[in-house]
Each structure stands twice: as structure tokens, then as C-alpha cells.
Design a protein around this motif. Structure first.
Motif, PDB file in Angstrom:
ATOM      1  N   TRP A 172       0.859  -1.288  -0.039  1.00  0.00           N
ATOM      2  CA  TRP A 172      -0.021   0.017  -0.009  1.00  0.00           C
ATOM      3  C   TRP A 172       0.899   1.071  -0.068  1.00  0.00           C
ATOM      4  N   THR A 173       0.322   2.305  -0.692  1.00  0.00           N
ATOM      5  CA  THR A 173       1.092   3.591  -0.837  1.00  0.00           C
ATOM      6  C   THR A 173       0.830   4.221   0.394  1.00  0.00           C
ATOM      7  N   ALA A 174       1.231   5.296   1.114  1.00  0.00           N
ATOM      8  CA  ALA A 174       0.833   6.221   1.628  1.00  0.00           C
ATOM      9  C   ALA A 174      -0.397   6.807   1.235  1.00  0.00           C
ATOM     10  N   TRP A 175      -1.268   7.371   2.068  1.00  0.00           N
ATOM     11  CA  TRP A 175      -2.516   8.452   1.496  1.00  0.00           C
ATOM     12  C   TRP A 175      -1.844   9.411   0.741  1.00  0.00           C
ATOM     13  N   SER A 176      -2.668   9.726  -0.171  1.00  0.00           N
ATOM     14  CA  SER A 176      -2.064  11.053  -1.019  1.00  0.00           C
ATOM     15  C   SER A 176      -2.367  12.062  -0.202  1.00  0.00           C
ATOM     16  N   GLU A 177      -1.640  13.317  -0.590  1.00  0.00           N
ATOM     17  CA  GLU A 177      -2.035  14.670  -0.295  1.00  0.00           C
ATOM     18  C   GLU A 177      -3.522  14.716  -0.274  1.00  0.00           C
ATOM     19  N   PRO A 178      -4.129  15.179   1.114  1.00  0.00           N
ATOM     20  CA  PRO A 178      -5.517  15.446   1.042  1.00  0.00           C
ATOM     21  C   PRO A 178      -6.189  16.477  -0.009  1.00  0.00           C
ATOM     22  N   LEU A 179      -7.210  16.376  -0.662  1.00  0.00           N
ATOM     23  CA  LEU A 179      -7.648  17.331  -1.485  1.00  0.00           C
ATOM     24  C   LEU A 179      -8.967  17.825  -1.084  1.00  0.00           C
ATOM     25  N   ALA A 180      -9.145  19.304  -0.819  1.00  0.00           N
ATOM     26  CA  ALA A 180     -10.297  19.685  -0.311  1.00  0.00           C
ATOM     27  C   ALA A 180     -11.512  19.769  -1.519  1.00  0.00           C
ATOM     28  N   VAL A 181     -12.515  19.114  -1.349  1.00  0.00           N
ATOM     29  CA  VAL A 181     -13.682  19.061  -2.449  1.00  0.00           C
ATOM     30  C   VAL A 181     -14.951  19.686  -1.673  1.00  0.00           C
ATOM     31  N   GLU A 182     -15.192  20.766  -2.299  1.00  0.00           N
ATOM     32  CA  GLU A 182     -16.447  21.828  -1.539  1.00  0.00           C
ATOM     33  C   GLU A 182     -17.350  22.110  -2.538  1.00  0.00           C
ATOM     34  N   GLY A 183     -18.476  21.665  -2.105  1.00  0.00           N
ATOM     35  CA  GLY A 183     -19.593  21.644  -3.017  1.00  0.00           C
ATOM     36  C   GLY A 183     -20.122  23.072  -3.729  1.00  0.00           C
ATOM     37  N   ALA A 184     -20.584  23.366  -4.613  1.00  0.00           N
ATOM     38  CA  ALA A 184     -20.887  24.490  -5.555  1.00  0.00           C
ATOM     39  C   ALA A 184     -22.255  24.797  -4.842  1.00  0.00           C
ATOM     40  N   LEU A 185     -23.075  25.830  -5.520  1.00  0.00           N
ATOM     41  CA  LEU A 185     -24.504  25.783  -5.235  1.00  0.00           C
ATOM     42  C   LEU A 185     -25.445  24.940  -6.289  1.00  0.00           C
ATOM     43  N   TYR A 186     -26.044  24.082  -6.010  1.00  0.00           N
ATOM     44  CA  TYR A 186     -26.492  22.932  -6.801  1.00  0.00           C
ATOM     45  C   TYR A 186     -27.893  23.324  -7.087  1.00  0.00           C
ATOM     46  N   GLU A 187     -28.289  24.174  -6.295  1.00  0.00           N
ATOM     47  CA  GLU A 187     -29.896  24.375  -6.468  1.00  0.00           C
ATOM     48  C   GLU A 187     -30.262  25.644  -6.689  1.00  0.00           C
ATOM     49  N   ALA A 188     -30.980  26.119  -7.585  1.00  0.00           N
ATOM     50  CA  ALA A 188     -31.190  27.371  -7.922  1.00  0.00           C
ATOM     51  C   ALA A 188     -31.733  28.233  -6.584  1.00  0.00           C
ATOM     52  N   GLU A 189     -32.243  27.807  -5.733  1.00  0.00           N
ATOM     53  CA  GLU A 189     -32.664  28.397  -4.665  1.00  0.00           C
ATOM     54  C   GLU A 189     -31.587  28.541  -3.532  1.00  0.00           C
ATOM     55  N   ALA A 190     -30.298  28.124  -3.758  1.00  0.00           N
ATOM     56  CA  ALA A 190     -29.457  28.531  -2.941  1.00  0.00           C
ATOM     57  C   ALA A 190     -28.880  30.108  -3.338  1.00  0.00           C
ATOM     58  N   TRP A 191     -29.398  30.551  -4.476  1.00  0.00           N
ATOM     59  CA  TRP A 191     -28.993  31.961  -4.795  1.00  0.00           C
ATOM     60  C   TRP A 191     -30.004  32.711  -4.153  1.00  0.00           C
ATOM     61  N   THR A 192     -29.520  33.647  -3.210  1.00  0.00           N
ATOM     62  CA  THR A 192     -30.314  34.792  -2.940  1.00  0.00           C
ATOM     63  C   THR A 192     -30.129  36.193  -3.181  1.00  0.00           C
ATOM     64  N   ALA A 193     -28.613  36.424  -3.300  1.00  0.00           N
ATOM     65  CA  ALA A 193     -28.181  37.448  -3.764  1.00  0.00           C
ATOM     66  C   ALA A 193     -28.640  38.215  -5.176  1.00  0.00           C
ATOM     67  N   SER A 194     -28.813  39.416  -5.284  1.00  0.00           N
ATOM     68  CA  SER A 194     -29.422  40.163  -6.237  1.00  0.00           C
ATOM     69  C   SER A 194     -28.413  40.392  -7.464  1.00  0.00           C
ATOM     70  N   LEU A 195     -29.138  40.419  -8.681  1.00  0.00           N
ATOM     71  CA  LEU A 195     -28.053  40.968  -9.738  1.00  0.00           C
ATOM     72  C   LEU A 195     -28.131  42.490  -9.829  1.00  0.00           C
ATOM     73  N   VAL A 196     -26.863  43.036  -9.505  1.00  0.00           N
ATOM     74  CA  VAL A 196     -26.662  44.402  -9.401  1.00  0.00           C
ATOM     75  C   VAL A 196     -26.352  45.214 -10.760  1.00  0.00           C
ATOM     76  N   VAL A 197     -27.400  45.936 -11.203  1.00  0.00           N
ATOM     77  CA  VAL A 197     -27.177  46.314 -12.399  1.00  0.00           C
ATOM     78  C   VAL A 197     -26.518  47.907 -12.486  1.00  0.00           C
ATOM     79  N   ALA A 198     -25.261  47.902 -12.961  1.00  0.00           N
ATOM     80  CA  ALA A 198     -24.669  49.138 -12.809  1.00  0.00           C
ATOM     81  C   ALA A 198     -25.180  50.023 -14.059  1.00  0.00           C
TER      82      ALA A 198
END
Ligand code: BGC
Length: 860
Positions: free
Chosen positions: A89-115
Motif C-alpha cells: 500500500w502507498t501512503a495516503w495521497s495529499e488530501p484534496l479539499a472538495v467543496e460543493g458549489a451551489l447545486y440548487e437555484a434556490e441556494a442563490w439569494t443575492a440580487s443581480l446588481v445592474v450598474a
């Protein structure tokens, strides 16, 4: 001791905002004993303090299906892999941080800011946006989910949130809007904070396209969508409410356009505008639009960002008679100038760009409407500036109004493109061929600015499908192009018509080009995903693109006439055959309907193969039957009399390379006729976009390697090396973009930076050096060096999904020596010029044999 390296989840190297909730996992094994490969593996995922370990039997280590429950939005996990190799067995690899994005449309609440909600159709200024807010405590973690309608840069408390350039890049925004996730933890603090944005038109509403181009393609407004989320010491994540905080003011760029350039007046940038405590009471309240209008189209970026990859100092500086200072960077590139300037307030320095010189002047005519002029007006303090909202294709620049003498380091060229991993190298004993290869590398870099484009300089820079269709294999060898290509293919699919029509460039613009699909261009919908399967073992791309691939071939069925060949459609044919008249680049030696029919056969065959990979036997049979039908029509119309193609080298090359011959004898006959045509043509290029990438293969695989080498060695125009002898540092659009007398080709379409005709480097890798994939993802390789053409040595290296594969051969007298290096997990067959072959496993191997066809005399 073996080790696991290069762990990835998905195609990007980082996994902040993993594009898929179930990303595919890949890793490589290094330092394994010769002949060993992975016997089994374990994947370990830490989530919410729990550790989940999954065992995998066998040797799979490339794009493995995510074996855990899918990521949830924002979920933070840590992935590691270990493998058993040669019983240990090899040693465990360098760990990789895997972080979820925003997968549901409802996760967005910020507004589109129109300049800016709308503006006249001329090059428009940039906008500043700021939002001041207070945090009760410094966050333990903070994320900024960011995109724009326009191009933007963002900062927190005056520090850039990322080094991305021209974000969010260009997609068919009507279908897809990509965002990125930035870790901004270290930029926030307890108390007052400020988010700052500079925003300009970019592709969203700036002028894009040729023949006058179009304005406001995706909307009349520009805006940003920034959702800032902070996690406090209590572990609770909150979205920072910014709606009431946003303020807007005109920005320091008095005009900014991708083609036009950028004019920046530093006096207009209010001091402290991007930090807390700034008095923004005189700024306007921007319009806020609900994110719901956009949310369904939002998706995390699957490709790497565009960045400044390196800076180049000028190799020559010369003051011109009128006082302008001319800079030669020694390399045609895509990017901008970065200047360090100290001038009185109100003093303006103007920056002009061009790819070439003509008659001692900047040759700007080929830029057409892309003015490519930037300017900087000083606020009276020393400043370092580079434009943010534009990009140019140039080797030369001229500085107008430079205050005083130019010191070393005052001006550099910032090279800008997608930040892809370099994966392929080639070298050989002929410096001209090496320079040709280097020119292709540069043309790829310069045209992979977020999406694969035709050229980086004129009023075009579009995702022409035909160009990447022929270049994809070279791209996949040279760089980690998967992210760029996978992202672009989503747009291809999104913009495909209901009848399977594929636009000639993607994203598609109605700017006057015929909307009919063309063979070799639309076929990108099939060939590019297939190439990604062949070169990277990416089965997922076949699954995802399957509806698009099949829709294109189904569309082809609509173009077949009563004779069973393609008839009557708009066809670009063997585009830019040197024999075609300048005003009609599609009028090539080879009938455009032969080209179209050959591509119909080719794409149908590839879809049939994809069906086999995906376990769809009925589809495989259906598409093979369609290919058979068109091929039968082609035989009746053109191929039964191969002599009729004697003066159409592209047609003959298609017979050889697209498996159009009845049998080996007919294939050989086509190769022999091709050899004759090539010789009669004095070993100068007689092919266009379609024939050029395959002609050397067609010759070499039918026993005419000498002719392939003679074509490659040719320095008279038209040839691959003619531009090299003219000092080219990138691949030209036309064989004679610059005429032998140094004047620029008078054609309206004359770029000095098009990768398409550089597709031949795939031949240098696979055939000259002899490093070819024999199974998807280079799981198996065919090592078959082809000494010849007076080369005394050649080598290629490729970072395959399993690790680096290296091949190097050298000819001394009549003997060939060959060094091969295969990583764990890859096996190969070595075939020497004398025909002997041997199976090889991973590790280092050396072979010696007769040089066979190798010739000592040079062809030049
Ligand atoms: C582009 C090409 C493209 C062609 C097809 C040109 O203007 O620069 O590379 O494939 O048009 O019409």
C-alpha cells in the motif's frame, strides 16, 4: 516506494465549488517498481467529522465515478486516495479539499446588481460598484460566489478576490452563466468591510463579431451577481445582506471594449473607493434584479480561469522618428501591456498593438475593426497599470507620449490565456521543425482564452467549430485542454438547432455569416468529444454529449441527396486550399461535397463507436448503416474512379485516413496517387483546413514517409516551414499571410495566429517521435518511431492520465536507439522501423535496431 499524486475531482485542479455533485476522481501513481500497476485502491472521504472509505478493485485511476453520496451545496469534504502497487500500500495521497458549489437555484439569494441599464452603441465606460458592510466578528470561513453580465474584477477591502482575468469569460449566456467560488476568508475582518467591483461590457453587451459586429448581444445592461457567505466561530453560515449597501458610479475606464481597447483615466478613480469608510453618499443606488431570472442558467465553471500566465520583456526597443517608442516582444501573443509610468496629472500615454510590421510601420490592417489601442491618463502619481477589460493579439507595440526615457521593466507584455496544465512536449534535431512546434504551442495558448477561438487579434476571436475540430488532438496532447473543451461543448449542445444543426462558430452570433451548417465545422460536435475519449479516456464526455453527437449525425441525414451523398448544403469545404481564389477560400481542388460526404461517414462511424463504448448496440448498428449508405454513394460518385481524384490531394488523403477504401489494395492505391500528386506539386502544400491535418498520416501509413518528411521540410511557400523562415512565432491563417517580399497578404482575412494549420504537430508526436495512444487515455500506447527526413533524433513526452510517457530515438549510422519510459498503469507495443515488435510494461526500456528507412542526407 510508490506514491499517489495528482489527485483531482473533476477536470479543474482545484475543487472549491466542485462543478458536479458527483465529480469523477483521478490520480496518478509514481515511483512504482517496473512492470507494476495499481492492484486495488481506497478512496477516503471526510465529511462532517465522519470518514467514509471505499475500496476499488483493479487498476482504474482515471475519471472514476464518485463512489460516495453526492456532495450537497457548500458541503466541505476532504478526499484522499491510496493504492496497492506490487503488493504494498502507498501512503495516503495529499488530501484534496472538495467543496460543493451551489447545486440548487434556490441556494442563490443575492440580487443581480445592474450598474448600467442601457447605453448608446459605442465603446462604453466601466462602472464601479461598492457595498460597505459590517461583520460582528471575523469569519472562520468566507466564500464569494461570483459572476457578471459583462466582465469584472472584484476586491474585498481593496485586495483582489482572485487573479482571474476577463471573468466570467464567454459562454452562450442565454443558456449558461458560469460562476466561480473564491475563498475570501483572509480578506474579511471584524467591523467595517467593503466589496468593490469594476465592471465593463465584455462579450455581454460590447461589440462582438465581424462585418460591423453586434452590440448588446445578450442584454442592454451590465451587472454583477456576488453572493458573500460567511461562517462565524459558531459554525453557522450566513449570506451577508448587501442589497441595500450597493452603490454605483462611473469607473476610471472612459471606454472599454474587447476589440477597441481600453482608455483609463486614473484621475477618475476615487481614492479609497474600495475600502470601508469611503464616503459614497454621492454615488447612485444601482438597480437590483431578482436572481430568479438568472438562477436556472447559473453553473459552476468546469474550466480553469483565464490568468496572466507570464510576462515578457521586450527584446528590442527603438525610438521612432515621430517619437513613438516601438517594442518588439519577440513573440506573437494574446494579452495586454503592463506599464509602470510616472507622469504629470492629465498626461496620456497611448499604447498601439500589432502582430507584424509592414513597410517599417505597425501592420494594423489585418486587425480590421479591432482598433486595439489602450491609453492611460496619469493622476500625477507613479502608477503600474494594465487594462482589465480588453485583450489584444500582438508582438509589437508602440508607446505614444511616453514621459521621458523608457527604463528596463517599465513595460512588459502580460501573456493571458486559460491556465491549463502543460502536458506535451516535442523536440528533434531540426531547429526549424522545433520552432514550428513551438509556434503551434503559442497559437494554442493565444487562442485558448476561455474558449477555443480562431484568432486572438482581429474583430473575430470566435469559437469556430472547424478550427478546433481539426486541432483537438494536438490540443489534448499539448495542454490540459479538457476543461476548456468540455465547457465549450456544453455551448455547442445548447446552441444546436432542433434539427441538430450546429452553428459554424459557438457561441453563435447572427452577424451576417451564412447560418447553414458546414461539414468539418459542425462535425466538431462529434470529433471533439470523441478525441477527449480517445486521448483522456473521458467516458463522461461521451455520455454528456451523446444527444448532441447523435443530433448532428441525424442532421446530416437531412443533407443527403437522392444519390446518397451530401448535396446542396452550404459548405466551407477544404477551406483555404492554396489553389482557392482569395475571394472564395472554399473553392478548393477537392469537391466540397466529397469533403462533406467523407465527414458524414466519419462522424457516423465515430458515433457508432461511441455507441459501442456506451453499450448501445442498436444505435451502433443504425449509425454504421448510415455510414455505409453514404460511403456507397461516395463510391458511385467519386471513389470508383480514384484516378479522377489524382489532382485532389485532400480527397485522396480522406480516402486513406477516413477508412473510405474498399480494401487495403484500394487504400494503398489512394496513397500511391497521393504520393504522385504531392511529388508533382513539388512537395508544397496543396491542401486546406481538411486535408492539411491528415496528409502526412495518409502518406506515412501507405509507405510514403519520405513524402511526408519532404512536405514537412519544405521551406518554399506554401509550406509549414515557410512562415518559420519568415520569422513567424505563431501559426498563420494563410500559408502566405506574409508574402515573400515582407508585405501582408492583401486578403481581408489575414491572421498571423490561427492554430488550425498547426494540427500537423499531432503527426510529429504520434508518427515522427512515435508516441501514439492505442487505447483510450493512453492506457496502452503504440511506440513506433519513424526516423527519416534527415532527422538524427526526435523525442516526445506526454503527461497522460496515468503519468508521463516519454519516447526518444536517435540514429547513429545505420542503427536506431530508442528510449521508452512508461508510467505505472500503461503498457505498450514497441514497433521498430525494421518491423520487429515487442510488448512493454511500465518502466524504462532501451531498444536498438536497424534504422530502416532512416536517411542521413537532409531533404533541404
Ligand atoms: C475564421 C476561420 C474559420 C472560417 C470559416 C474565418 O474567418 O477565422 O478560422 O474557420 O472563417 O469560414
Amino acid at each position: 516506494m510508490s506514491a499517489v499524486v495528482g489527485l483531482r475531482a473533476g477536470l479543474r485542479s482545484d475543487c472549491l465549488g466542485a462543478p458536479l455533485a458527483a465529480p469523477r476522481v483521478s490520480w496518478r501513481i509514481v515511483d512504482a517498481p517496473a512492470g507494476a500497476s495499481q492492484e486495488e485502491a481506497e478512496l477516503r472521504l471526510e465529511r462532517e467529522g465522519e470518514v467514509d472509505t471505499v475500496a476499488l478493485d483493479g487498476s482504474g485511476q482515471n475519471l472514476i465515478d464518485w463512489p460516495f453520496a453526492p456532495l450537497r451545496s457548500r458541503e466541505r469534504t476532504v478526499l484522499a486516495v491510496r493504492a496497492r502497487v506490487a503488493g504494498e500500500w502507498t501512503a495516503w495521497s495529499e488530501p484534496l479539499a472538495v467543496e460543493g458549489a451551489l447545486y440548487e437555484a434556490e441556494a442563490w439569494t443575492a440580487s443581480l446588481v445592474v450598474a448600467s441599464a442601457s447605453a448608446p452603441h459605442r465603446t462604453r465606460p466601466s462602472w464601479l460598484l461598492r457595498a460597505a458592510f459590517t461583520l460582528a466578528e471575523a469569519p472562520v470561513r468566507a466564500r464569494l460566489y461570483a459572476t457578471a453580465q459583462g466582465v469584472f474584477t472584484a476586491s474585498l477591502n481593496g485586495a483582489a478576490v482572485s487573479d482571474e482575468v476577463l471573468a466570467p469569460g464567454w459562454t452562450s449566456y442565454d443558456h449558461r452563466v458560469r460562476y466561480r467560488v473564491h475563498d475570501v476568508t483572509d480578506l474579511l475582518r471584524e467591523g467595517g468591510n467593503a466589496l468593490g467591483v469594476e465592471l465593463a461590457d465584455g462579450w455581454f453587451r460590447g461589440n462582438i463579431g465581424f462585418d460591423g459586429g453586434l452590440w448588446d448581444v445578450y442584454g442592454a445592461h451590465v451587472g454583477v451577481l456576488l453572493q458573500l457567505e460567511v461562517t462565524g466561530p459558531d459554525g453557522v453560515t450566513r449570506i451577508v445582506p448587501l442589497d441595500d449597501a450597493w452603490r454605483a458610479a462611473p469607473g476610471p475606464a472612459t471606454s472599454a471594449g474587447l476589440y477597441e481597447g481600453e482608455a483609463h483615466d486614473a484621475r477618475l478613480l476615487p481614492a479609497g473607493w474600495d475600502v470601508a469608510g469611503f464616503d459614497d453618499s454621492a454615488w447612485d443606488r444601482p438597480e437590483l434584479r431578482p436572481v430568479a431570472d438568472l438562477a436556472a442558467r447559473l453553473e459552476p465553471a468546469i474550466n480553469e480561469p483565464v490568468r496572466v500566465i507570464e510576462t515578457l520583456a521586450p527584446v528590442a526597443v527603438e525610438v521612432q522618428p515621430g517619437g513613438r517608442i516601438r517594442l518588439d516582444f519577440g513573440q506573437n501573443l494574446s494579452g495586454v501591456l503592463r506599464i509602470r509610468v510616472d507622469a504629470p496629472a492629465g498626461h496620456t500615454v497611448t499604447l498601439h498593438h500589432a502582430e507584424v510590421l509592414e513597410d517599417g510601420q505597425l501592420g494594423t490592417r489585418p486587425l480590421r475593426r479591432a482598433v486595439s489601442v489602450d491609453s492611460f491618463t496619469s493622476a500625477g502619481t507613479p502608477a503600474t497599470w494594465q487594462p482589465r477589460h480588453t485583450i489584444h493579439g500582438f508582438r509589437y507595440a508602440e508607446l505614444e507620449g511616453w514621459p521621458g526615457a523608457l527604463a528596463d521593466g517599465d513595460v512588459v507584455a502580460a501573456v493571458i490565456h486559460t491556465d491549463m496544465e502543460r502536458r506535451g512536449w516535442f523536440a528533434c534535431s531540426d531547429p526549424l521543425l522545433e520552432r514550428l512546434h513551438e509556434n503551434v504551442v503559442w497559437s494554442m495558448r493565444d487562442n485558448f482564452v476561455d474558449l477555443p477561438t480562431d484568432c486572438p487579434q482581429r474583430d473575430e476571436r470566435l469559437g469556430w467549430t472547424g478550427d478546433i475540430q481539426v486541432f483537438a488532438p494536438a490540443a489534448e496532447f499539448l495542454y490540459g485542454a479538457d476543461g476548456v473543451l468540455a465547457s465549450w461543448l456544453r455551448d455547442v449542445a445548447a446552441q444546436q438547432g432542433p434539427d441538430g444543426w450546429v452553428p459554424n462558430f459557438v457561441p453563435w452570433l447572427e452577424c451576417g455569416f451564412p447560418s447553414g451548417a458546414s461539414a468539418a465545422w459542425g462535425d466538431a460536435a462529434v470529433v471533439v468529444p470523441w478525441t477527449m475519449w480517445e486521448r483522456r479516456g473521458n467516458r463522461g464526455i461521451l455520455e454528456r454529449q451523446w444527444p448532441s453527437m447523435t443530433a448532428w449525425v441525424d442532421h446530416l441525414a437531412l443533407r443527403i441527396g437522392p444519390d446518397d451523398v451530401v448535396a446542396g448544403s452550404m459548405e466551407l469545404g477544404d477551406w483555404l486550399d492554396p489553389a482557392a481564389p482569395p475571394e472564395d477560400p472554399g473553392a478548393a481542388r477537392t469537391d466540397r461535397y466529397l469533403v462533406a460526404s467523407a465527414y458524414a461517414v466519419r462522424s457516423a462511424r465515430l458515433v457508432a463507436r461511441a455507441a459501442a463504448v456506451l453499450g448501445r448496440p442498436a444505435d451502433r448498428d443504425r449509425y454504421d448503416a448510415f455510414a455505409d449508405r453514404v460511403l456507397a454513394g461516395m463510391r458511385r460518385r467519386w471513389l470508383d474512379d480514384l484516378d479522377g481524384l489524382a489532382h485532389a490531394p485532400t480527397g485522396l488523403a480522406l480516402v486513406v485516413e477516413f477508412e473510405l477504401a474498399r480494401d487495403e489494395a484500394e487504400r494503398q492505391r489512394a496513397g500511391d496517387l497521393l504520393s504522385t500528386a504531392v511529388r508533382e506539386g513539388g512537395h508544397r502544400v496543396q491542401t486546406g483546413f481538411v486535408g492539411t491535418p491528415i496528409i502526412c498520416d495518409a502518406l506515412a501509413s501507405t509507405g510514403h514517409l519520405d513524402d511526408a518528411y519532404a512536405l514537412l521540410a519544405q521551406t518554399e511557400c506554401p509550406s509549414w516551414l515557410y512562415p518559420v523562415t519568415m520569422g513567424a512565432t505563431t501559426i498563420w491563417e494563410r500559408w502566405d499571410s506574409m508574402l515573400p517580399d515582407g508585405s501582408i497578404n492583401p486578403g481581408d482575412m489575414t491572421s498571423f495566429n490561427h492554430y488550425a494549420l498547426g494540427a500537423v504537430v499531432d503527426f510529429l508526436h504520434r508518427v515522427v517521435a512515435g508516441l501514439a495512444p492505442a487505447a483510450p487515455g493512453y492506457r496502452e500506447v503504440a511506440i513506433r518511431p519513424s526516423p527519416g527526413g534527415g532527422l538524427t533524433w526526435a523525442s516526445a513526452r506526454h503527461l497522460s492520465p496515468y503519468g508521463e510517457i516519454a519516447v526518444a530515438w536517435r540514429v547513429v549510422g545505420d542503427e536506431l536507439s530508442l528510449d521508452v519510459e512508461l508510467p505505472a498503469g500503461v503498457t505498450g507495443t514497441v514497433i521498430l522501423p525494421d518491423g520487429t515488435s515487442e510488448a512493454v510494461a511500465s518502466g524504462s526500456h532501451t531498444f536498438r535496431g536497424a534504422a530502416g528507412a532512416a536517411r542521413e542526407e537532409t531533404l533541404r
